[in-house]
Scaffold this motif. Structure first.
Motif: not given
Lengths: 64, 134
Positions: B12-16, B58-63, B65-80
């Protein structure tokens, strides 16, 4: 934090990808937890404990 | 961010991201074309100038949303972590540039370049962190 994930995984002959699939996370996440570079949250630790039918304390240790 | 196709949040993030990037390019081309050929003024000029910025927001918001929707906590930590390195790096570069601009008359840094700088630094940080945890 030390853990016994590699041993528990080996006992079941699961690859990191197998475990990742069961946990619904990426293989990279399993590797980061296994090598002690990333400490999982309590919900994920409980999920691991349930999966390996043991307790969190028997998987993770804060010694060393 | 885990970009594997079996990760719905990443998909979804890549699409947005793609949609907002496409909108950014379209709005930018439109704004430049109208300003060059028709020299708009007043509310229309404001609207045209803001359109590309809205796409970036919109691009900032998309990221976010990705952080809010991602279920994999390690990936969230990596993104943050990547984002924090990006923010820190951008602040460091812009504050140094700002002082140099004021005191030794270094060339003016256009504020429009701050977001691309943030993207480059965040991307670099993500790459390095990804290699570290590979």
């Amino acid at each position: 934090m030390k853990n016994r994930l590699r041993v528990l995984r080996a006992e079941r002959e699961w690859s990191q990808a197998d475990l990742a699939q069961r946990l619904e996370v990426s293989r990279q996440s399993v590797n980061a937890i296994e090598t002690g570079k990333f400490d999982p949250s309590l919900p994920l630790a409980f999920k691991l404990a349930r999966l390996f039918e043991t307790t969190i304390e028997k998987i993770f240790s804060d010694e060393g | 961010m885990n970009c594997s196709t079996n990760n719905p949040a990443a998909r979804r993030y890549m699409w947005r991201f793609s949609v907002t990037m496409l909108l950014y390019i379209l709005f930018l081309v439109l704004a430049v074309w109208v300003f060059v050929h028709h020299h708009p003024t007043g509310p229309l000029a404001w609207l045209l100038a803001l359109l590309p910025a809205l796409a970036i927001i919109g691009q900032i918001a998309a990221f976010g949303m990705y952080l809010a929707e991602e279920k994999d906590e390690f990936q969230v930590a990596l993104g943050v972590k990547s984002m924090l390195w990006g923010i820190g790096g951008t602040l460091a570069v812009t504050v140094v540039w700002g002082f140099l601009e004021n005191f030794v008359h270094l060339r003016h840094l256009d504020l429009i370049l701050v977001y691309p700088l943030f993207c480059i630094l965040s991307g670099l940080a993500f790459g390095l962190l990804y290699m570290r945890y590979r």
